[in-house]
Design an enzyme around this catalytic site. Structure first.
Site, PDB file in Angstrom:
ATOM      1  N   GLU A 148       0.012  -1.045   5.862  1.00  0.00           N
ATOM      2  CA  GLU A 148       1.076  -0.570   6.745  1.00  0.00           C
ATOM      3  C   GLU A 148       0.920   0.919   6.986  1.00  0.00           C
ATOM      4  O   GLU A 148       1.131   1.412   8.084  1.00  0.00           O
ATOM      5  CB  GLU A 148       2.453  -0.853   6.131  1.00  0.00           C
ATOM      6  CG  GLU A 148       3.612  -0.708   7.131  1.00  0.00           C
ATOM      7  CD  GLU A 148       4.127   0.719   7.266  1.00  0.00           C
ATOM      8  OE1 GLU A 148       4.844   1.001   8.233  1.00  0.00           O
ATOM      9  OE2 GLU A 148       3.820   1.563   6.393  1.00  0.00           O
ATOM     10  N   GLU A 182      11.806  -1.271   3.961  1.00  0.00           N
ATOM     11  CA  GLU A 182      11.411   0.142   4.131  1.00  0.00           C
ATOM     12  C   GLU A 182      12.588   1.054   3.767  1.00  0.00           C
ATOM     13  O   GLU A 182      13.747   0.681   3.946  1.00  0.00           O
ATOM     14  CB  GLU A 182      11.026   0.403   5.596  1.00  0.00           C
ATOM     15  CG  GLU A 182       9.744  -0.276   6.038  1.00  0.00           C
ATOM     16  CD  GLU A 182       8.490   0.438   5.540  1.00  0.00           C
ATOM     17  OE1 GLU A 182       8.613   1.425   4.786  1.00  0.00           O
ATOM     18  OE2 GLU A 182       7.394  -0.021   5.893  1.00  0.00           O
ATOM     19  N   ASP A 225       0.837  -1.214   0.000  1.00  0.00           N
ATOM     20  CA  ASP A 225       0.000   0.000   0.000  1.00  0.00           C
ATOM     21  C   ASP A 225       0.868   1.260   0.000  1.00  0.00           C
ATOM     22  O   ASP A 225       2.016   1.246   0.441  1.00  0.00           O
ATOM     23  CB  ASP A 225      -0.971   0.008   1.187  1.00  0.00           C
ATOM     24  CG  ASP A 225      -0.283  -0.060   2.541  1.00  0.00           C
ATOM     25  OD1 ASP A 225       0.675  -0.839   2.684  1.00  0.00           O
ATOM     26  OD2 ASP A 225      -0.693   0.680   3.461  1.00  0.00           O
ATOM     27  N   HIS A 231       6.295   9.939   0.768  1.00  0.00           N
ATOM     28  CA  HIS A 231       5.032  10.608   1.146  1.00  0.00           C
ATOM     29  C   HIS A 231       4.937  12.023   0.562  1.00  0.00           C
ATOM     30  O   HIS A 231       4.162  12.837   1.048  1.00  0.00           O
ATOM     31  CB  HIS A 231       4.847  10.649   2.676  1.00  0.00           C
ATOM     32  CG  HIS A 231       4.678   9.297   3.305  1.00  0.00           C
ATOM     33  ND1 HIS A 231       3.973   9.091   4.475  1.00  0.00           N
ATOM     34  CD2 HIS A 231       5.107   8.069   2.925  1.00  0.00           C
ATOM     35  CE1 HIS A 231       3.987   7.804   4.787  1.00  0.00           C
ATOM     36  NE2 HIS A 231       4.681   7.166   3.873  1.00  0.00           N
TER      37      HIS A 231
END
Ligand SMILES: [Zn+2]
Length: 390
Positions: free
Chosen positions: A146, A175, A81, A361
């Protein structure tokens, strides 16, 4: 080969990991949607001898894929996701159409963490082809939850695995751990995250009659001051000092001449392994009750802190990074929480190694194409160091 809308003159995308990364970015997997990412990965893993088990919980898709039945078990973990792209006009290209410009691939999830997924899957396929009789087992623990509440993802899969005594020995999370250069930072733990909402009960009334009111703002002010002034710990070799932050305070009498009857404050601790959530709660409750205040505390634990001690996994990861990049990674516990908080308590050694996190992000999220290839080589080397049959 892939169709990425690549500008003429760019290097050709002849790399399998880049190919898979582009396919993953095209899938609009905004939390908790998986949008077919796990299916795509499972289809790559099955022909290489992985048993693929889909473990959906609620609206969340999860995949547990394993090759081999014996220990030790080396697991690669991550999430399909991604966070919402935000206003499209802030992007230079469509966030769900991979775009290659000057050696970087742009798209939502390029760094967090579809490049990690593409690299680990490609590395496993290469490793298995070269070492079909490797020792131990290789697994993938992948989730589509997540970035969201993370309640029905890795946490639930770990519970299901534990219930049938399937234990992970070593776990590598893909990550984006790196700061400036791929491999400069490897996470070996994370701070805990504990939040609370404090509700302070008072008595509302007319401002002109102070003897008839009990102002919760006045009651809470010295408590807040003491929470800020307290030195919770000094940190240690692996963790920075525990931090307290208040994130909101709400209390309003509704008119200029009315004192409020209640105050709500929300705060959060990021804490080291000096504490557990229980000892930290106990300390806060004691601090609050030493004041003349009527206050209830509602706690929410996001995750206990964890730390992976030096051992075969950290040695293999450091060696793989050094051989591929020439960098000696800093072993760090900084940053926010990750799904490592669910994997570590089950007894696994957990590290995080992934691409540079500068653009995650954000609009124009991107990853260096060269780094995708290097990360694939690092993951493959980790498998060789830990699982190649002698
Ligand atoms: Zn992530």
């Amino acid at each position: 080969m892939i169709d990425t809308g690549i500008t003429a003159g760019e290097p050709g995308p002849d790399d399998a990991a880049l190919d898979l990364l582009c396919d993953l970015i095209r899938r609009r997997s905004v939390t908790p949607e998986d949008a077919g990412c796990l299916e795509l990965i499972a289809e790559r893993l099955k022909p290489a001898g992985f048993t693929c088990e889909f473990m959906p919980f609620g609206e969340v898709s999860n995949l547990w894929a394993r090759r081999g039945t014996v220990g030790p078990l080396l697991c690669f973990a991550g999430h399909t996701d991604v966070v919402l792209p935000g206003p499209i006009e802030n992007w230079s290209s469509d966030p769900f159409e991979p775009d290659l410009r000057e050696g970087r691939l742009y798209g939502r999830g390029a760094a967090d963490m579809k490049s990690g997924l593409a690299a680990m899957v490609t590395a496993a396929l290469q490793f298995v082809a070269a070492h079909p009789r490797h020792s131990g087992s290789i697994a993938f623990l992948l989730t589509s939850d997540e970035e969201g509440r993370a309640r029905e993802g890795t946490k639930k899969v770990i519970e299901a695995l534990s219930a049938r005594n399937e234990a992970i020995d070593w776990c590598v999370l893909g990550e984006p751990s790196s700061r400036e250069h791929l491999g400069d930072t490897v996470r070996i733990g994370r701070r805990g995250s504990l939040s609370a909402i404090a509700t302070v009960h008072g008595v509302e009334g007319h401002v002109a009659y102070p003897e008839q009111v009990d102002n919760p703002i006045r009651r809470f002010a010295p408590v807040l001051d003491e929470l800020h002034e307290t030195v919770w710990d000094e940190g240690n070799e692996f963790f920075p000092p525990t931090s307290f932050q208040v994130v909101s305070i709400a209390s309003d009498g509704g008119a200029p001449n009315v004192t409020p009857g209640e105050l709500k404050a929300r705060f959060n601790f990021r804490y080291s392994t000096v504490w557990t959530s229980e000892t930290l709660k106990g300390k806060v409750e004691k601090l609050v009750s030493a004041h003349d205040i009527d206050c209830t505390l509602d706690w929410h634990l996001s995750g206990e802190p964890f730390l992976t001690e030096e051992g075969r996994l950290t040695e293999a990861v450091v060696k793989a990074v050094y051989e591929e990049s020439g960098l000696r990674p800093e072993l760090s516990t900084g940053g926010g929480t990750s799904d490592g908080r669910f994997i570590s308590p089950a007894g696994a050694a957990v590290v995080e190694l992934g691409p540079v996190n500068a653009s995650i992000h954000k609009p124009d999220e991107n990853v260096s194409v060269a780094d995708v290839a290097s990360l694939t080589a690092m993951y493959r080397r980790i498998m060789e160091l830990l699982l190649r049959a002698e």
